[in-house]
Every structure is written in C-alpha cells, then in structure tokens.
Write a protein that holds these residues in place. Structure first.
Motif, PDB file in Angstrom:
ATOM      1  N   SER A  10      -5.028   8.223  -7.761  1.00 12.37           N
ATOM      2  CA  SER A  10      -3.831   7.726  -7.090  1.00 12.37           C
ATOM      3  C   SER A  10      -4.056   6.267  -6.699  1.00 12.37           C
ATOM      4  CB  SER A  10      -3.543   8.554  -5.842  1.00 12.37           C
ATOM      5  OG  SER A  10      -4.455   8.188  -4.835  1.00 12.37           O
ATOM      6  N   GLU A  11      -2.944   5.549  -6.480  1.00 20.04           N
ATOM      7  CA  GLU A  11      -3.088   4.128  -6.168  1.00 20.04           C
ATOM      8  C   GLU A  11      -3.134   3.875  -4.669  1.00 20.04           C
ATOM      9  OE1 GLU A  11      -0.035   2.040  -8.202  1.00 20.04           O
ATOM     10  OE2 GLU A  11      -0.820   2.556 -10.180  1.00 20.04           O
ATOM     11  N   GLY A  12      -2.976   4.910  -3.875  1.00 21.74           N
ATOM     12  CA  GLY A  12      -2.903   4.734  -2.430  1.00 21.74           C
ATOM     13  C   GLY A  12      -4.255   4.390  -1.822  1.00 21.74           C
ATOM     14  N   PRO A  13      -4.254   4.043  -0.528  1.00 28.94           N
ATOM     15  CA  PRO A  13      -5.496   3.678   0.144  1.00 28.94           C
ATOM     16  C   PRO A  13      -6.417   4.873   0.385  1.00 28.94           C
ATOM     17  CG  PRO A  13      -3.662   3.679   1.678  1.00 28.94           C
ATOM     18  CD  PRO A  13      -3.083   3.976   0.326  1.00 28.94           C
ATOM     19  N   SER A  14      -5.875   6.101   0.238  1.00 32.76           N
ATOM     20  CA  SER A  14      -6.696   7.275   0.559  1.00 32.76           C
ATOM     21  C   SER A  14      -7.898   7.373  -0.382  1.00 32.76           C
ATOM     22  CB  SER A  14      -5.845   8.546   0.470  1.00 32.76           C
ATOM     23  OG  SER A  14      -5.312   8.658  -0.841  1.00 32.76           O
ATOM     24  N   SER A  15      -7.709   6.989  -1.655  1.00 30.94           N
ATOM     25  CA  SER A  15      -8.834   7.113  -2.582  1.00 30.94           C
ATOM     26  C   SER A  15      -9.941   6.124  -2.229  1.00 30.94           C
ATOM     27  CB  SER A  15      -8.375   6.928  -4.018  1.00 30.94           C
ATOM     28  OG  SER A  15      -7.368   5.967  -4.106  1.00 30.94           O
ATOM     29  N   LEU A  16      -9.554   4.933  -1.735  1.00 31.33           N
ATOM     30  CA  LEU A  16     -10.572   3.958  -1.329  1.00 31.33           C
ATOM     31  C   LEU A  16     -11.373   4.506  -0.155  1.00 31.33           C
ATOM     32  CD1 LEU A  16     -11.742   1.062  -1.595  1.00 31.33           C
ATOM     33  CD2 LEU A  16     -10.087   0.374   0.131  1.00 31.33           C
ATOM     34  N   VAL A  17     -10.655   5.098   0.802  1.00 34.11           N
ATOM     35  CA  VAL A  17     -11.318   5.669   1.976  1.00 34.11           C
ATOM     36  C   VAL A  17     -12.295   6.758   1.539  1.00 34.11           C
ATOM     37  CG1 VAL A  17     -10.962   6.969   4.117  1.00 34.11           C
ATOM     38  CG2 VAL A  17      -9.391   5.120   3.481  1.00 34.11           C
ATOM     39  N   SER A  18     -11.861   7.589   0.600  1.00 33.62           N
ATOM     40  CA  SER A  18     -12.712   8.666   0.112  1.00 33.62           C
ATOM     41  C   SER A  18     -13.988   8.115  -0.527  1.00 33.62           C
ATOM     42  CB  SER A  18     -11.918   9.509  -0.899  1.00 33.62           C
ATOM     43  OG  SER A  18     -12.787  10.244  -1.710  1.00 33.62           O
ATOM     44  N   ILE A  19     -13.827   7.083  -1.346  1.00 37.25           N
ATOM     45  CA  ILE A  19     -15.000   6.481  -2.003  1.00 37.25           C
ATOM     46  C   ILE A  19     -15.948   5.898  -0.967  1.00 37.25           C
ATOM     47  CG2 ILE A  19     -15.729   4.563  -3.473  1.00 37.25           C
ATOM     48  CD1 ILE A  19     -13.213   5.058  -5.140  1.00 37.25           C
ATOM     49  N   GLN A  20     -15.364   5.195   0.015  1.00 36.57           N
ATOM     50  CA  GLN A  20     -16.204   4.585   1.057  1.00 36.57           C
ATOM     51  C   GLN A  20     -17.009   5.652   1.787  1.00 36.57           C
ATOM     52  OE1 GLN A  20     -13.108   2.462   3.045  1.00 36.57           O
ATOM     53  NE2 GLN A  20     -13.813   0.465   2.307  1.00 36.57           N
ATOM     54  N   ARG A  21     -16.342   6.776   2.107  1.00 33.79           N
ATOM     55  CA  ARG A  21     -17.020   7.832   2.856  1.00 33.79           C
ATOM     56  C   ARG A  21     -18.170   8.421   2.038  1.00 33.79           C
ATOM     57  NH1 ARG A  21     -13.226  11.742   3.526  1.00 33.79           N
ATOM     58  NH2 ARG A  21     -11.930  10.274   4.686  1.00 33.79           N
ATOM     59  N   ARG A  22     -17.908   8.669   0.758  1.00 28.20           N
ATOM     60  CA  ARG A  22     -18.934   9.288  -0.077  1.00 28.20           C
ATOM     61  C   ARG A  22     -20.134   8.370  -0.250  1.00 28.20           C
ATOM     62  NH1 ARG A  22     -17.292  13.898  -2.800  1.00 28.20           N
ATOM     63  NH2 ARG A  22     -18.847  13.789  -4.419  1.00 28.20           N
ATOM     64  N   LEU A  23     -19.895   7.063  -0.322  1.00 32.80           N
ATOM     65  CA  LEU A  23     -21.011   6.155  -0.573  1.00 32.80           C
ATOM     66  C   LEU A  23     -21.780   5.799   0.689  1.00 32.80           C
ATOM     67  CD1 LEU A  23     -19.652   3.730  -3.304  1.00 32.80           C
ATOM     68  CD2 LEU A  23     -20.908   5.867  -3.544  1.00 32.80           C
TER      69      LEU A  23
END
Lengths: 871, 110
Positions: free
Chosen positions: A705-718
């Motif tokens: 998805s293009e929303g900010p939620s995917s960025l947040v998810s990536i940040q959390r995982r890393l």
C-alpha cells in the motif's frame, strides 16, 4: 552639485579645523604688520605704530578665538538647533514619527535579514590562522568535470609540494547514531595544527593518529556538538562512542567558534584513516579509496594563478599514465577564507535576490517620502515665513534632512531588532517545515551579529534617509517668497509630479515582486508533478551497515506489507549515478552515462517500462554476467535508428587502476532521472546486473500500500535489529519533498516579500489619495455645487488611482518578464513567460489599487459643499 | 559677550562686509581700510572684528577664500563673494530697506 555644497560646507569646516586655525593666525599677523607699515609710512615711530595697530584691532586673543569658533560653532550649533527643533516637531506629531520609524524599520529589517545570511556565509572570515592564504584545490578531467583526489595522489602531492606550504585532505561522512545522522569530517593529521585551532578540552587529532589505514579510532567533538549532544559534560573526554559497530575514544573538544572550513559545521572529527570503516557507500561500489577534498596554504609570495599553474603541471604529470577519463590536466583553486566563496560573477548572479529585498526598502522609502511631502505641504506656512525672514534655502534643506536622519536612527534599531526576530522565526520555521527525515541533517552556520552587520544597518538607514528625505526637502523649500508673504501658500508648491512618480514606482516594484513570486510558486507546483520515469509512491529505500545487511534483508522479505525487495548500487535521488564513458563497439558512438548495478526485479518494483528486449534473469544477476540494460537515451545516443539488442559496449572504469569492461546489451528501458530530483531525464543510464543477496548498499523496498502505515511497519521491524539507529529508512516521496524544499522556500520568501510590498503600496496609495482629496476639497465642492453626482466624484478619485496603477503594473510586468527570463535560464521548470502568473499578479495589484482608492473616494463624495466653499 | 548689541552689530557688519566684497576680491586689511574710507570714519569698529565676520560668512558659504599675493608682495588671504553670497546680499539689503522704511514710518507717525 549645489545641493552637495549646501550640505557639506559645515562638514568641511569641521574636518578642516586645524588648517584654518593656522591660517587664521597668519592672516591676523599679516593685518597687524600691514597696519604698522601704513602708520610708519605716515611718520609714526615703530613702537607707536605697533601700539596703535593693536589698539585699533581690539583684543587680539578674544577676536581670534571668536573668529575661530565662528567657523565651526556655526556648524555644530546649527546641528544642535536642528536636532532640538526636529525633536520638538516629532513630539507635536508622534503618530507621523512612529509611522515613519516603523515603515523604514520594516524595510531595513528585511534587507538586514538578507545581509545577515550573506555575511555569515560569504563575508565572514573563518576564525583560523591566516584564512586568506587557504585555498581548496580542485582537479578537473579533460572535459572540465571535477574529479576527487585519491589517497595515493594526495600523498604524492604532499611530497611534491609544488605550491602549498602545508595542506590537509578531508572526507565528509554521514553516519547514523541513535536514529540521528551525525556529520563527520575525516581529516589528515595536520588539520588542527595547520589551522591553528586548539582544544577546549583534552587534545585534538595529531599526525600520529592518522598514520596507518584503519588505525586511530579516536574522535574529536566540535564545541557545538559537545554542548548539544553531551550537555557540555567535561567527563565525556576519555569515554568511548560507538559508530557503525566500532568504538571510538573521545579524546577532546575543539575550541569554541571553530566550525570547520565549510558551509556545514561538522559534529565530529576523526582521523582520515578511519574513513573507509565509517563510510558504507564505499563498501558496495568497490571504491574503498575515499574521495578527498584538499585544502592548502599558499606558499608566501605565490599568486593563486601561479599556484594553479604549478599544480596543474604537477597533476597532469602525476596522472599521465592513467586511462583517459582518469587524467587530470587542470587544477583550479578556490579561496577558503569564508564558508562560501563567491567570485564577482557569482555575486552578480545572486544579486537579483538582494534586489528583491532592497525593492521592499525602496517601496517603504517611497511611502515615507510621500508622507514627508504631505507634511512639507502642511508646513508651507512655517517654511515660507522662515524663507521670507532670510533663512537660506540650504539651511532649511539641512534642517529637513536632520529630521530625516533623526528618524532613520530609531528606524535602524527597529530594523535590526526585526531582522533578529525574522531570522529566529525563519530558522525555526525551516526546521519545522522541512521534511522530518531531513531536519536532523540540517545545519546552520551561526548568524550572530558582527561589526559589518551594524555598519550595514547604519549605512542603509542613512541612505534611506537621504532617499526619503532629500526630494521632499528640496520640493517643499522651493516656496515663492513673495507669494508666501502674501499668504498664498497652496499655489506655491505643486509636487504632483514627484508624488505621482513615487506611487508609480511603488506599484511597479510591487507588481514586479508579486509576479515573480507567482512565477516561482507555479514553478514549484509544476516541479511537484514532474515525471521522473519511475514510481515514487510506496517505495522505501533502506541503507544499512554491511554487517546488518543480511538480517535487514531477511526481515524485510518476511514483512507482509512488503511486495518486493530489490537492490541497487546507488539510491534514487541520491545524487548523480557514478559517471562512466560508454562506447558502442566497434562502429558506434560513445557517451558519458550514469552507471548503476541493480537486481532483476528493480525495473518492475519501480515501474520502469521495458521498451525492447528483456531485463536480467536471477541466474545472470547472481553470476554478475557481462550484460547491460540501457536507457532509451543511451540507445539513441550510441545507435541512432538501429536496434541495440545484442550490441557490445565498453564501460570505462570508474575506479583507479581498472581497465574498461565489455558488456552485451540485452534490453532497453525507459528514461529516468538518474540523480537529484529535477535533473533531466535524457541523460544516458546503463544498468548492470547484481543480486539482492550481494553487498549492494541500497535496498529498494516496494510496499503493497502507498499509505504511511507500511513505512511505520518497516521501521518497527527494523528497529529491533538495530537499537543504535544506524539504519536509514526513507521513502522516495520524502526524498522528493526534501529536494523540492528549496523551491518551496524560495516561493515563500518571494510571496512574503510580495505581500509586504503590496501592503506598503496599498497604504501608500491610500495615504496619497487621502491627501489629494483633502487638497482638492474646494474643487470637489465646486464640482458638487455645479451638479456632479457623488458617483462622478468617486470615479474622479478612483480614476486617478487606477491610471497610476495601470502604468505601474505594465512597467512592473515588463521588468518581471526580464526577471523570469533570467530565472528560467537557471531553472528549467520555470518558463520564460507564464501567462497565468503574469495575469494573476497584475490583477491582484490593480485590485489592491482600487481597494486603496475606495476610502478616500468615499470621503471625497461626502464633502460638504457649503463647508468646503466657505473655507 | 552681551547679546542684543553684539547681535545687531554682528548682522550689520556681515552685511557691510558682503557689500564691500561685491566690488571684487579683497583681504581682511583691505576691507578694514574700505570701511574707514566709505563710511568716512563714521563707524567706530575694532578692525579685528572683521575676521569673525569673514569666518561666519565663509562657514555659511557666502564667501570663499583663497591665499594670494598682496600688492606689497606678501601672502594674504583673499575673500570673494559666491553666488549664494550675492543672493544673500540682495536679500539682506531688501530686508534692511523694509526694516528701515517701516522704522521710518513708525518714527514719523508720532
């Protein structure tokens, strides 16, 4: 010429005081001797004659003293008198004085703000030993492009020493720590000693620290970083700091006020031997050799031109045995005494920026000049009587100028205070509005005031006073004495032309600023929707230290929000791809192209269309086969009108000591922006295969998805694998926003200037029309008495405003046409003529002129006929 | 220096000096001699007070001065009327006449 004399006679007598004192003594001696001679010729004895001459002369000492003071006391006394008089008249009209001070203060504040930044970056000398002898050395290849220096080359240079008495080399490194970027400057051992910079605490980097590659894991803090990051804690010295999995011992803090020799103050200094360990860009590209910047101190007595010649000779000899693109036949030197070096040509190029700020001051001056003119009209009786009583016109002009200067002094204070405030607000605003991921990279040089700044404010205030004071002073003292004594005042002066010229100038400059601001705004908007050749939405770039790369990759690939993870040797919008010379063997042309190594799915992940042939297979990528995919622009350049599939190309090496590589072209893809946002798309690009599992530094992540939620998810995982925050995660949209920022900022500044100019112009027109209406009250009354409707009266006043505004707007638009031509020659996305921007700018100014005329027009329409005729 | 008397004298002396310079450049001593001759010795002034007057006029730009050689071959400072000085002379002369006429009318009216 005459005006000059009127103003300077008293000044000159002040300056020339000593000379006239001696002259006076000689003059009086001559008189006495001459008188004695006359008397002796008449038969008196010498003693008698002397006594008589002195008696006739009077008290020599007292009279000498009186004559002496007559020439200078006149000047000082007049000045005091004028000052007292001016202060009294301001006290009678405090609102007038306040308006003048605030208006001029506003204009001065804007100009001073601009100058403060210019001063900090371009004029202020670095606080190091003999900054004027420091020069940065730049190597250029045969095409004139800049080329960084390599370590071995620097060592050879330091040994050969053709023009520098001493020098240092440095590399800029950005590393991440605690989720924040830190700016490091890796320097050779002699850096601090050469610049004469001492420690505030502990010790600094010494030659021994930077002796062996990979050795010298020490760190020196800048004074600013010490205060900002460690709260000025002196026990920090001796402790260790981890950056990129390596521990560095903090050995000291550099002295206060030293921020390096550049426009970005570094946080830490490390020995240059640590550069490779700190810079992960070097790891993937095979360029483990840092790209050095060299600054040297010229040998005393050597001119920069002579030094450049000597260094050019050295560089072409030292690189003669290299392949052609590696040779560096030319060296240029750039002064490093200030943060930014500006040649006269560059200064000329940035001067329109200052002109924009200065124009607001000019508009403010025009406003005040009009106010002074109106006040002069009101004071005609006073001025006329004084002229009739024998006051010299020069004396009156001087007195009016004293008033103007007295108003300029508080205006200078207001302007200075405003500029401090404006800069504080601007810097805060900048940090608040710049995209969040970038704000931690932002560094601003200290903008503290210095003596140059004060001199500038005072000089501007004096010039402003002359501008707004002199013309009205000359106009209003041109009173006809005869008329004035008869009581005819209002017919004596008709400064309509000057008044109209002032309003016209205001409208012109206001239109110029507004139109240019709108052109910039629309340019920024156009830039926002610029085609870059690939998709930016939903794409995240991740840079991780090599040690963490495989774990980061694993986490990303198992993340459900991630659609694909690809890799490249150079990030998008991360500056130009490394340039290589591409030759289409054997019978095709050659071109300079950006070269990048990418994984097979890179094109699909970024949505780069395949035009012909195919892209790499997973197998080809793993074995890094000698294959290439080229952009359409490359194909057109090398094989115009022919099919490039199957052709062989030679890529000259980007790195020292490697020969050209051959590769077979298997596909053609669409053009992309291979560099910073806003660069051209038709620059050739060549892709080579690499696999996701290799050590290529940039991970390109396409999310579902293009929303900010995917960025947040990536940040959390890393974040779980990297608590120290050394992984950089950034969306492509953010990178675009960062690179768009300067354009947006430019538009804001232009709009703010335009808005202030508009406000000043509206008040200016309003003031002038109010005054004119008051002046023409009798005439308007007669018109009413003769049957003019109030509608006709309103038209009469409004027409006057609109006529001036129309002329001003047209002239302003013509000037703006020149300005936007100039801008478009520098920025491709600004068209030379933007009809919408011009149209809207002109309409806004005309509407403002109409609005400003409305109030005075209504007042004119409500003139009491009987009242006005009786007066 | 007492106010009323000196003020009057000052103004008058300045006017006299301006008038005398109208016929051409002169040095301080020349001017004192001319005052004696023209007023037929009727004006009792200290010769020295010509110098403050000259300096005042110079400071206000009505005369300009230059060093020259006197008729007995010595260095002397020569004063010359400027355009502003000419105008000032005319203006002061008018003012003086108006004042004198008005005063005359008042004195005769009684």
């Amino acid at each position: 010429m005459r005006i000059w004399r009127m103003l300077t006679v008293p000044l000159r007598s002040l300056v020339r005081r000593r000379a006239t004192d001696d002259e006076l003594d000689e003059e009086i001696r001559y008189h006495l001797e001459r008188d004695v001679e006359r008397r002796m010729a008449g038969g008196e004895s010498e003693t008698e004659a002397r006594r008589a001459a002195r008696r006739d002369f009077g008290n020599v000492t007292a009279l000498t003293e009186e004559a002496r003071s007559a020439s200078r006391m006149d000047a000082i006394e007049q000045l005091m008198q004028d000052t007292r008089f001016a202060v009294r008249s301001f006290r009678r009209a405090p609102r007038f004085a306040l308006t003048v001070v605030l208006t001029i203060g506003l204009g001065l504040g804007l100009v001073t703000s601009a100058f403060t930044i210019f001063d900090a970056y371009v004029l202020r000398l670095f606080d190091v030993r003999d900054p004027r002898s420091l020069f940065e050395m730049r190597l250029h290849d045969q095409w004139g492009r800049e080329r960084y220096m390599r370590w071995n080359e620097y060592r050879a240079l330091a040994r050969a020493n053709p023009a520098f008495s001493e020098s240092f080399a440095s590399v800029w490194i950005i590393a991440r720590r605690d989720g924040e970027p830190v700016m490091l400057q890796a320097v050779t051992g002699g850096f601090f000693r050469m610049l004469g910079v001492g420690p505030a605490l502990g010790r600094l980097i010494q030659p021994d620290d930077a002796a062996t590659p990979g050795g010298g894991a020490i760190l020196v803090l800048s004074h600013r970083a010490w205060l900002a990051r460690f709260g000025g804690d002196s026990s920090i010295v001796g402790t260790a700091l981890t950056i990129r999995d390596r521990s560095y011992q903090i050995v000291g803090v550099a002295r206060e006020g030293f921020d390096g020799l550049g426009d970005t103050p570094p946080d830490f200094w490390v020995p240059i031997t640590m550069a490779a360990a700190l810079d992960d860009r070097a790891a993937g590209s095979g360029a483990d050799d840092p790209m050095l910047k060299v600054v040297g101190r010229l040998v005393p007595g050597m001119t920069p031109a002579g030094a450049a010649r000597a260094l050019s000779a050295w560089a072409s000899a030292a690189t003669a045995d290299r392949p052609e693109p590696e040779r560096a036949p030319t060296v240029t030197l750039e002064p490093r005494a200030t943060a930014l070096y500006m040649s006269p040509a560059t200064m000329l190029e940035v001067s329109p920026l200052f002109v924009a700020f200065a124009l607001v001051l000019v508009i403010a001056c025009a406003n005040v000049a009009n106010m002074m003119l109106a006040r002069g009209m009101a004071r005609q009786r006073e001025l006329g009587i004084r002229l009739a009583l024998g006051a010299a016109r020069g004396r009156l002009v001087r007195q009016l100028m004293t008033e103007a200067l007295l108003l300029a002094v508080p205006a200078a204070f207001v302007g200075y205070a405003l500029s401090r405030l404006a800069l504080d607000v601007a810097v805060t605003l900048m940090f608040a509005t710049v995209p969040a991921t970038f704000s931690s990279y932002l560094r601003v040089l200290p903008l503290g005031p210095d003596i140059r700044l004060f001199a500038f404010v005072v000089a501007c205030a004096v010039v402003a006073a002359v501008v707004f004071g002199l013309a009205p002073a000359l106009q209003t003292t041109r009173t006809n004495v005869v008329g004035a004594t008869r009581g005819e005042f209002s017919t004596a002066i008709r400064p309509t032309r000057l008044r109209n010229a002032l309003v016209l100038g205001q409208v012109t400059f206001c239109a110029l600023l507004l139109i240019t601001g709108t052109v910039l705004l629309r340019g920024a908007q156009r830039l926002q929707s610029l085609d870059v050749g690939f998709r930016t939405a939903g794409v995240v770039q991740v840079h991780a230290p090599q040690a963490l790369r495989s774990r980061v990759l694993e986490r990303l690939q198992s993340d459900p929000v991630v659609r694909a993870v690809e890799t490249s040797s150079h990030g998008a919008f991360d500056g130009r791809f490394p340039q290589r010379v591409v030759t289409g063997a054997p019978n095709a042309g050659s071109a300079t192209a950006g070269s990048v190594r990418v994984s097979p799915g890179y094109f699909a992940a970024l949505g780069i269309p395949v035009r012909r042939g195919r892209t790499f297979s997973a197998e080809e990528a793993r074995s890094e086969e000698r294959l290439a995919v080229v952009s359409e622009a490359t194909a057109e350049r090398l094989w115009p009108g022919r099919d490039p599939i199957g052709a062989t190309i030679t890529l000259s090496s980007a790195y020292v000591g490697q020969t050209g590589q051959r590769a077979r072209v298997i596909g053609v893809v669409g053009n992309v922006v291979a560099g910073f946002y806003g660069e051209r798309m038709d620059h050739p690009t060549v892709y080579e295969p690499g696999s996701v599992e290799s050590n290529l530094p940039t991970l390109v992540v396409a999310t579902r998805s293009e929303g900010p939620s995917s960025l947040v998810s990536i940040q959390r995982r890393l974040s779980s694998i990297d608590p120290s925050g050394s992984i950089e995660i950034r969306t492509l949209d953010e990178s675009v926003a960062v690179q768009l920022y300067p354009f947006r900022a430019a538009h804001w500044v232009a709009s703010a200037l335009g808005a202030i100019a508009l406000l000043l112009t509206i008040t200016g027109i309003y003031g002038v029309l109010s005054f004119v209406v008051a002046l023409r009250e009798k005439e308007i009354g007669i018109r009413c008495a003769l049957g003019a409707t109030s509608r006709a009266i309103i038209e009469l006043v409004v027409r006057q405003s609109i006529r001036l505004a129309a002329i001003g707007v047209v002239v302003g638009a013509l000037l703006a046409l020149g300005a936007s031509r100039f801008i478009s020659s520098h920025l491709t996305m600004i068209p030379a003529f933007d009809a919408v921007a011009f149209g809207s700018g002109m309409v806004i100014v005309l509407a403002a002129a109409l609005a400003a005329a409305f109030g005075p027009a209504r007042r004119a329409a409500s003139v009491e006929v009987v009242e006005s005729l009786r007066n | 220096m007492s106010d009323a008397k000196t003020d009057l004298l000052q103004g008058t002396l300045d006017l006299i000096v301006l008038r005398l310079l109208r016929s051409g450049p002169a040095n301080g001593w020349d001017i004192t001699q001319s005052i004696q001759v023209v007023s037929k010795g009727a004006l009792e002034i200290n010769y020295g007070s010509v110098y403050p007057a000259l300096r005042r006029l110079e400071a206000r730009g009505f005369v300009k001065a230059e060093w020259g050689t006197s008729d007995n071959n010595r260095r002397a400072r020569y004063y010359e009327l400027t355009a502003a000085g000419r105008k000032q002379l005319a203006a002061e002369r008018d003012a003086w006449e108006r004042f004198a006429t008005a005063l005359g009318l008042i004195l005769d009216a009684g």
